[in-house]
Design a protein around this motif. Structure first.
Motif, mmCIF file in Angstrom:
data_model
loop_
_atom_site.group_PDB
_atom_site.id
_atom_site.type_symbol
_atom_site.label_atom_id
_atom_site.label_comp_id
_atom_site.label_asym_id
_atom_site.label_seq_id
_atom_site.Cartn_x
_atom_site.Cartn_y
_atom_site.Cartn_z
ATOM 1 N N GLN A 1 -11.614 -4.714 -6.394
ATOM 2 C CA GLN A 1 -11.644 -3.540 -5.545
ATOM 3 C C GLN A 1 -13.050 -3.008 -5.305
ATOM 4 O O GLN A 1 -13.286 -2.316 -4.331
ATOM 5 C CB GLN A 1 -10.787 -2.433 -6.165
ATOM 6 C CG GLN A 1 -11.279 -2.023 -7.565
ATOM 7 C CD GLN A 1 -10.242 -1.197 -8.288
ATOM 8 O OE1 GLN A 1 -9.066 -1.364 -8.054
ATOM 9 N NE2 GLN A 1 -10.687 -0.325 -9.177
ATOM 10 N N ARG B 1 -15.658 -3.962 -1.730
ATOM 11 C CA ARG B 1 -15.295 -3.645 -0.362
ATOM 12 C C ARG B 1 -16.231 -2.578 0.197
ATOM 13 O O ARG B 1 -16.473 -1.558 -0.441
ATOM 14 C CB ARG B 1 -13.850 -3.159 -0.280
ATOM 15 C CG ARG B 1 -12.860 -4.237 -0.706
ATOM 16 C CD ARG B 1 -11.476 -3.662 -0.890
ATOM 17 N NE ARG B 1 -10.544 -4.682 -1.370
ATOM 18 C CZ ARG B 1 -9.391 -4.425 -1.944
ATOM 19 N NH1 ARG B 1 -9.011 -3.167 -2.106
ATOM 20 N NH2 ARG B 1 -8.610 -5.399 -2.350
ATOM 21 N N LEU C 1 -9.627 -6.347 2.236
ATOM 22 C CA LEU C 1 -8.288 -5.867 1.922
ATOM 23 C C LEU C 1 -7.253 -6.537 2.816
ATOM 24 O O LEU C 1 -6.166 -6.912 2.350
ATOM 25 C CB LEU C 1 -8.217 -4.345 2.099
ATOM 26 C CG LEU C 1 -6.872 -3.685 1.740
ATOM 27 C CD1 LEU C 1 -6.499 -3.958 0.295
ATOM 28 C CD2 LEU C 1 -6.926 -2.181 1.987
ATOM 29 N N ASN D 1 0.844 -1.184 0.000
ATOM 30 C CA ASN D 1 0.000 0.000 0.000
ATOM 31 C C ASN D 1 0.882 1.237 0.000
ATOM 32 O O ASN D 1 1.701 1.439 0.887
ATOM 33 C CB ASN D 1 -0.897 -0.010 1.234
ATOM 34 C CG ASN D 1 -1.701 1.275 1.353
ATOM 35 O OD1 ASN D 1 -1.985 1.914 0.357
ATOM 36 N ND2 ASN D 1 -2.049 1.619 2.577
#
Length: 517
Positions: free
Chosen positions: A422, A425, A482, A196
């Motif tokens: 993605q 979430r 995640l 990240n």
């Protein structure tokens, strides 16, 4: 000559005291000079003075001090001791010409040949101003300030007359009370091995309370490199903090409360509209008939679910005062700036102590500046990755509005569609479940000594230290999609940085009468 020798040997001693005509307080550092000669003395801490070897007869003493009108005091000197009545100097209200700081001194504005801008900090301190960059924005010609992020206290891109470097930084040099900041970035550790990308750096000026700033001067051209070298190639921003003034002790409080909300929202489909759209596409054959069965029954506005009203508060308390020779100013600041997105905030606690004194008959000046501070941040995870890791803000736009925010069957209490892309979430869970916090402590201080060797020649030694330590803790639970991609993750990082500087220089300041107008 034989008869004149006894007459010349007749001298006396004059003692006296100099006070302020209004307050009757003693005036140390005043100059007493025998008019028409170079014989003189300076007053002590209690305003008293002694002038020896003064010829007898009618004499005049010229008494002067900066900020007061000079005064001639006649006295008849007899052999032995003579006492002059108290000399009362009147404060002089003079019109001061505008001056600007240019590195190691000041010059009249009309006399400077460099390109210089000054920021009126009194006018700039309006509204919520987390750091100095906000005070400069839009208030100096040729200086562009661009916010890199919406995070509270986020760093800004400052460009003085545009970019000048291809491979190096274009950031200007910041100089605070004569000490250059050699590290323009905060010492927040990186994100570690989770992939990240770290949030953009917070501003290094977050640790300075804007209420403590007296003036800001910006040196914009190559003349600045003659003072600070190549570090000043992108310009210099000189910051001078407030100092105490002689007089009775005083205290002041300044504070405000503010509220921030999202000005506008994206016009997105509600849950009912989305279900109607999917049903219509299934009727047209563009989607399978089972598409509607995968939808939920909720009507969730994810933007409203993530956003909040951010209640911002700032409190500043300052104390100042001192005598004619010693002054002080101390302040404490608390600033709390939550973002309008849950899980994102900046909190600052900063103190400042400035002190100065004059010794050895006003020849030696000592100055001390100390600025301890602590900044606490909480970041939104994955907000600096261009959307590739699916951060909170992206998911408020793409997460299915037919799904609810919470779920009784989930281990975290939040509804999740499951691991995967993605857009699967829950943005509220991303803002609440994922922890990414940092604490940065900083001590910025310097001590300066200035000695007046001659009326026109002085020497200065300035020693400074900038010590920072940062700690960052992040935790991605396995129950969050995640976090599940990394099998759950907990990280801790620390980073320390210390810079020390010393400046020594001589200043020769004398006006010459050239005979020209």
């Amino acid at each position: 000559l034989v008869w004149a020798s006894p007459a010349l040997a007749q001298t006396g001693t004059i003692t006296g005291r100099v006070v302020d005509s209004t307050t009757q307080q003693p005036l140390p550092g005043a100059t007493i000079r025998l008019n028409g000669t170079e014989r003189g003395a300076s007053t002590r801490e209690d305003g008293s003075f002694t002038l020896t070897a003064v010829p007898t007869g009618q004499q005049q003493l010229r008494v002067s001090r900066i900020g007061y009108a000079a005064q001639l005091s006649p006295i008849t000197v007899s052999p032995g001791g003579n006492t002059l009545p108290p000399v009362r100097l009147r404060q002089l209200a003079a019109t001061l010409a505008p001056v600007v700081a240019v590195g190691y001194g000041t010059v009249r504005r009309e006399a400077t040949t460099a390109s210089v801008s000054s920021v009126n900090t009194s006018e700039a301190r309006v509204g919520v101003q987390p750091n100095v960059n906000n005070l400069i924005e839009g208030r100096a010609a040729g200086v562009q300030v661009t916010s890199n992020s919406g995070d509270p206290g986020a760093n800004s891109q400052v460009r003085i007359r545009g970019g000048t470097s291809i491979t190096s930084s274009d950031d200007p040099l910041y100089v605070i009370d004569g000490i250059p900041l050699l590290n323009n970035a905060t010492v927040t550790p990186g994100p570690g091995s989770d992939g990240n990308t770290a949030p953009l750096n917070r501003s290094p000026l977050n640790t300075i309370n804007p209420e403590d700033i007296a003036d800001i001067t910006i040196l914009k051209d190559a003349a600045a490199t003659a003072i600070y070298g190549s570090r000043a190639a992108n310009g210099v921003i000189l910051i001078t903090t407030k100092r105490g003034v002689a007089g009775a002790s005083s205290s002041e409080y300044d504070g405000y409360y503010a509220a921030a909300t999202q000005a506008r929202k994206y016009d997105l489909l509600s849950g009912d509209q989305y279900r109607s759209f999917v049903a219509g596409q299934a009727t047209l054959g563009n989607l399978p008939a089972s598409a509607s069965s995968a939808l939920g029954s909720a009507n969730t506005d994810w933007q409203s679910a993530v956003d909040r009203t951010a209640n911002i508060q700032n409190h500043n308390v300052a104390f100042s005062g001192g005598s004619q020779t010693t002054q002080y100013r101390a302040s404490v600041n608390y600033f709390d700036n939550p973002a309008i997105v849950q899980g994102n905030y900046l909190t600052r606690i900063a103190g400042r102590l400035n002190g100065s004194t004059r010794l050895l008959g006003d020849k030696l000046g000592l100055n001390v500046n100390l600025n301890p501070s602590q900044e606490r941040d909480r970041y939104l995870v994955a907000e600096n990755t261009g959307g590739f890791l699916g951060g909170t803000l992206l998911n408020t736009l793409v997460f299915n509005p037919t799904y609810p925010v919470s779920s009784n069957t989930s281990t975290t209490g939040y509804y999740e569609q499951g691991p995967g892309a993605q857009n699967n979430r829950n943005p509220v869970a991303l803002a609440s479940n994922l922890q990414d916090r940092a604490t940065v402590s900083r001590i910025l201080g310097n001590a300066q000594a200035q000695y007046q060797f001659l009326p026109a020649l002085s020497g200065t030694v300035n020693v400074g230290v900038d010590q920072s330590s940062g700690a960052r803790n992040s935790f991605y639970p396995n129950s969050n999609p995640l976090g599940a991609e990394t099998g759950g993750l907990a990280q801790n990082g620390q980073l320390n940085a210390t810079t020390q500087t010393i400046n020594t220089y001589l200043t020769y300041d004398k006006q010459f009468n050239t005979g020209f107008l």
